[in-house]
Design a protein around this motif. Structure first.
Motif, PDB file in Angstrom:
ATOM      1  N   VAL A 230      -3.372  -4.088  -3.227  1.00 29.46           N
ATOM      2  CA  VAL A 230      -2.094  -4.486  -2.644  1.00 29.46           C
ATOM      3  C   VAL A 230      -1.103  -4.885  -3.733  1.00 29.46           C
ATOM      4  N   SER A 231      -1.564  -5.596  -4.754  1.00 26.13           N
ATOM      5  CA  SER A 231      -0.672  -6.034  -5.824  1.00 26.13           C
ATOM      6  C   SER A 231      -0.032  -4.847  -6.529  1.00 26.13           C
ATOM      7  N   LEU A 232      -0.791  -3.773  -6.692  1.00 27.69           N
ATOM      8  CA  LEU A 232      -0.277  -2.577  -7.338  1.00 27.69           C
ATOM      9  C   LEU A 232       0.797  -1.918  -6.468  1.00 27.69           C
ATOM     10  N   ILE A 233       0.556  -1.853  -5.173  1.00 24.91           N
ATOM     11  CA  ILE A 233       1.526  -1.257  -4.250  1.00 24.91           C
ATOM     12  C   ILE A 233       2.830  -2.050  -4.246  1.00 24.91           C
ATOM     13  N   ASN A 234       2.713  -3.389  -4.200  1.00 14.37           N
ATOM     14  CA  ASN A 234       3.911  -4.222  -4.180  1.00 14.37           C
ATOM     15  C   ASN A 234       4.711  -4.081  -5.477  1.00 14.37           C
ATOM     16  N   THR A 235       4.015  -4.019  -6.606  1.00 10.03           N
ATOM     17  CA  THR A 235       4.690  -3.826  -7.890  1.00 10.03           C
ATOM     18  C   THR A 235       5.407  -2.483  -7.925  1.00 10.03           C
ATOM     19  N   ALA A 236       4.724  -1.444  -7.452  1.00  6.11           N
ATOM     20  CA  ALA A 236       5.318  -0.101  -7.449  1.00  6.11           C
ATOM     21  C   ALA A 236       6.537  -0.048  -6.527  1.00  6.11           C
ATOM     22  N   THR A 237       6.473  -0.753  -5.386  1.00  4.31           N
ATOM     23  CA  THR A 237       7.595  -0.745  -4.441  1.00  4.31           C
ATOM     24  C   THR A 237       8.823  -1.395  -5.043  1.00  4.31           C
TER      25      THR A 237
END
Length: 283
Positions: A230-237
């Protein structure tokens, strides 16, 4: 991804506003609800679900995030005031999606499926693929969205504000074939391209201010699909938001005189008014 791009639908002209008539009932209701809820969120600084915001960053844009009720990925809200940018110029960029690959580096392919009329506003059905993100850790995704755009003009006919909201169209939607997405879905499945979904409530709002500046607000929440932290997705967003908005503002400054086609149900266009072909992929 290469197989998908090699076999993507052949180019077709971007349809004129309302060219395909009224949107299917289910899609029309989805977009009406999305516009109502998202419009309230833009003006009240709330999320479409009413959750509290947490500050993420203030440079180069003010960005906050909030929990989603049923998805671990967070909502993001970007807000900025752009000096010396005309609302007409910004709408010109949004109204000409055939130009989108020229400025939005987060995309690799875009296809206009249909253009309907909903309550006097235009509603596009568009499919697009994202570029790899976070150094290639996040692979390309396929999105299929409905986009409803509401324009508010002043007494002189100049644009005062624009609200353009999106909602993902699921492959199981009863109107999927009617809006022209069956082939794209089958092709994505065959080439193993991961399907992502845009939550109802994503969108962009901008308003002309008395001092000549433009207020700009963006709301984003996506279900990226696949198995990623999830942390990776939020950073990418958050990173993609900043990149896309920076490029959008730059494009509006470079090309301030793009045509904005009139809105209206089922208005046919003369051949001289046709918009350029819109199914595009990066070389």
């Amino acid at each position: 991804m290469e197989k998908f791009l090699a076999a993507h639908p052949k180019p077709s002209q971007w349809p004129s506003p309302g060219e395909h008539g009224q949107a299917p009932a289910g899609l029309r209701d989805l977009m009406r609800t999305t516009l109502r809820d998202t419009e309230a969120a833009f003006f009240t600084s709330a999320t479409p679900e009413g959750c509290a915001w947490t500050k993420e960053k203030s440079e180069p844009y003010h960005i906050v995030s909030a929990k989603h009720r049923s998805n671990p990925n967070r909502w993001f809200r970007l807000e900025t005031v752009v000096p010396g940018l005309d609302a007409e110029a910004m709408m010109g960029i949004i109204a000409n999606p055939d130009k989108k690959l020229e400025w939005d580096k987060t995309l690799t392919w875009i296809h206009a499926a249909k253009r309907f009329e909903v309550d006097g506003h235009w509603m596009d059905v568009e499919a697009f693929t994202s570029a790899p993100a976070v150094g290639g850790v996040v692979s390309p995704r396929l999105f299929v969205d409905g986009r409803l755009t509401k324009i508010v003009r002043n007494a002189q006919g100049r644009i005062e504000k624009v609200i353009s909201v999106t909602a993902g169209i699921k492959r199981c939607a009863p109107y999927a074939e009617e809006v022209g997405l069956t082939r794209i879905e089958k092709l994505a499945s065959k080439t193993k391209l991961i399907r992502a979904y845009t939550s109802p409530g994503n969108g962009i709002f901008f308003e002309a201010l008395p001092n000549g500046a433009l207020k700009l607000v963006v709301l984003v929440h996506i279900d990226i699909g696949g198995w990623l932290p999830v942390s990776l997705i939020n950073t990418a967003t958050a990173t993609a938001m900043c990149s896309s908005i920076t490029d959008l503002i730059a494009a509006a400054r470079r090309t301030p005189n793009l045509p904005i086609l009139p809105l209206g149900p089922c208005r046919g266009l003369a051949s001289s008014e046709r918009v350029p072909k819109i199914t595009q992929a990066r070389p």
